[in-house]
Motif scaffolding. Structure first.
Motif, short mmCIF file in Angstrom:
data_model
loop_
_atom_site.label_atom_id
_atom_site.label_comp_id
_atom_site.label_asym_id
_atom_site.label_seq_id
_atom_site.Cartn_x
_atom_site.Cartn_y
_atom_site.Cartn_z
N ARG A 46 -59.64 3.73 -13.44
CA ARG A 46 -58.60 4.59 -14.14
C ARG A 46 -58.13 4.30 -14.64
NH1 ARG A 46 -61.21 9.69 -11.07
NH2 ARG A 46 -59.40 10.51 -12.37
N LEU A 47 -56.70 3.07 -13.87
CA LEU A 47 -55.84 3.14 -15.28
C LEU A 47 -55.97 1.75 -16.09
CD1 LEU A 47 -54.08 2.84 -11.45
CD2 LEU A 47 -53.60 3.46 -14.26
N ARG A 48 -57.48 1.55 -16.34
CA ARG A 48 -57.57 0.64 -16.99
C ARG A 48 -57.27 1.30 -18.12
NH1 ARG A 48 -60.35 -3.86 -16.47
NH2 ARG A 48 -61.26 -4.01 -14.07
N PRO A 49 -57.69 2.73 -19.03
CA PRO A 49 -57.46 3.32 -19.84
C PRO A 49 -56.09 3.35 -20.24
CG PRO A 49 -59.17 4.12 -19.09
CD PRO A 49 -58.27 3.65 -18.21
N LEU A 50 -55.16 3.32 -19.82
CA LEU A 50 -54.22 3.10 -19.28
C LEU A 50 -53.31 2.35 -19.91
CD1 LEU A 50 -51.52 5.67 -17.19
CD2 LEU A 50 -50.84 3.43 -17.62
N THR A 51 -54.08 1.34 -18.98
CA THR A 51 -53.27 -0.27 -19.14
C THR A 51 -53.21 -0.47 -20.85
OG1 THR A 51 -53.65 -0.83 -17.32
CG2 THR A 51 -53.39 -2.34 -17.85
N PHE A 94 -47.37 -0.68 -18.74
CA PHE A 94 -46.41 -1.83 -18.75
C PHE A 94 -47.60 -2.55 -19.39
CE2 PHE A 94 -46.47 -5.73 -16.61
CZ PHE A 94 -44.87 -5.76 -16.48
N TRP A 95 -47.19 -3.29 -20.52
CA TRP A 95 -47.81 -4.63 -20.68
C TRP A 95 -46.99 -6.16 -20.54
CZ3 TRP A 95 -52.79 -5.53 -21.12
CH2 TRP A 95 -52.92 -7.17 -21.66
N ASN A 96 -47.31 -6.95 -20.40
CA ASN A 96 -47.04 -8.24 -20.78
C ASN A 96 -47.76 -9.27 -21.25
OD1 ASN A 96 -45.21 -9.97 -20.48
ND2 ASN A 96 -43.95 -9.99 -18.24
N PRO A 97 -47.60 -9.62 -22.50
CA PRO A 97 -48.66 -10.70 -22.56
C PRO A 97 -48.60 -12.05 -22.21
CG PRO A 97 -46.09 -10.18 -24.59
CD PRO A 97 -46.58 -9.30 -23.75
N ALA A 98 -48.05 -12.19 -21.29
CA ALA A 98 -47.34 -13.26 -20.55
C ALA A 98 -49.07 -13.69 -20.21
CB ALA A 98 -46.76 -13.66 -20.93
N ASN A 104 -51.50 -6.82 -15.47
CA ASN A 104 -50.96 -6.08 -16.34
C ASN A 104 -51.59 -4.82 -15.50
OD1 ASN A 104 -49.00 -6.63 -19.00
ND2 ASN A 104 -51.04 -7.83 -18.36
N LEU A 105 -53.04 -4.60 -15.55
CA LEU A 105 -53.51 -3.65 -14.61
C LEU A 105 -53.26 -3.61 -13.40
CD1 LEU A 105 -55.77 -1.09 -14.54
CD2 LEU A 105 -57.55 -2.84 -13.57
N HIS A 106 -52.99 -4.17 -12.50
CA HIS A 106 -52.61 -4.74 -11.45
C HIS A 106 -50.91 -3.55 -11.36
CE1 HIS A 106 -50.60 -6.10 -7.60
NE2 HIS A 106 -52.23 -5.61 -7.04
N VAL A 107 -50.07 -3.78 -11.94
CA VAL A 107 -48.60 -3.55 -11.86
C VAL A 107 -48.85 -2.24 -11.99
CG1 VAL A 107 -46.50 -3.55 -13.42
CG2 VAL A 107 -48.01 -6.13 -13.25
N ASN A 108 -49.22 -1.61 -13.56
CA ASN A 108 -49.73 -0.30 -13.26
C ASN A 108 -50.87 0.47 -12.08
OD1 ASN A 108 -48.33 0.48 -15.78
ND2 ASN A 108 -50.33 -1.22 -16.51
N PHE A 109 -51.35 0.05 -11.16
CA PHE A 109 -52.23 -0.22 -9.86
C PHE A 109 -50.80 -0.19 -9.00
CE2 PHE A 109 -54.55 -0.96 -5.81
CZ PHE A 109 -55.04 -0.02 -5.97
N ASP A 110 -49.90 -1.15 -9.13
CA ASP A 110 -49.24 -0.63 -8.05
C ASP A 110 -48.25 0.11 -7.78
OD1 ASP A 110 -48.02 -2.70 -5.83
OD2 ASP A 110 -46.63 -2.71 -6.82
N TRP A 111 -48.17 0.77 -8.92
CA TRP A 111 -46.76 1.91 -8.97
C TRP A 111 -47.82 3.07 -9.35
CZ3 TRP A 111 -42.19 3.03 -8.92
CH2 TRP A 111 -41.73 3.93 -9.04
N TYR A 112 -48.29 2.83 -9.18
CA TYR A 112 -50.00 5.29 -9.31
C TYR A 112 -50.75 4.69 -8.35
CZ TYR A 112 -47.98 5.78 -14.09
OH TYR A 112 -47.02 6.28 -15.20
#
Length: 157
Positions: A46-51, A94-98, A104-112
């Motif tokens: 469910r966090l894929r679209p947000l990412t 969250f998005w970091n091109p590196a 990136n998805l993991h960072v959003n998941f870890d927050w939400y």
């Protein structure tokens, strides 16, 4: 509780998330209330679209000029990268091109996904330390939070 296990003269080093403006706080609480109730694999999907939205905004490389501060929303005047403006003030996209997409998805998941994520002000942290007998030696205040170094004071008679 932390202060109780530190000997006088001992140091406490900790990080506390910063309370954001009302738009971001509302969005964080709203998304967390939905996503934290889901099984991890479902919340991840469910966090894929947000990412993807965070990625699309970052790839625009667009800038925004906020001509005047809006203190009621916690927004300062100035020039912002559009993705970072939305990230700091509206939703953690969250998005970091590196990083890879999954990182990136993991960072959003870890927050939400976690049910609890407490955010506080510097004034609250200073009050807690004072009440706990901790003298603050240093506070590094960043948009995301506060890194604090404090020393346990000897008990006073």
């Amino acid at each position: 509780a932390l202060a109780e296990v530190i000997e006088p003269g001992g140091e406490a080093l900790f990080y506390i998330y910063r309370k954001k403006g009302p738009l971001r706080e509302f969005t964080d609480d709203h998304l967390r209330s939905i996503l934290s109730a889901l099984p991890p694999a479902e919340a991840w999907e469910r966090l894929r679209p947000l990412t993807k939205l965070g990625q699309a905004l970052a790839e625009l490389k667009a800038e925004l000029e906020v001509p005047e501060a809006i203190p009621e929303l916690g927004i300062q005047a100035g020039r912002y990268d559009l993705q970072r403006f939305i990230y700091w003030h509206m939703a953690k996209l969250f998005w970091n091109p590196a990083y890879s997409f999954e990182e990136n998805l993991h960072v959003n998941f870890d927050w939400y996904h976690p049910r609890y994520a407490h955010r506080h002000t510097e004034a609250e942290i200073r009050q807690w330390c004072g009440e706990a007998g901790l003298r603050i030696e240093h506070v590094d205040a960043q948009e995301s939070g506060f890194t604090v170094r404090a020393v346990k004071q000897p008990d006073t008679p």
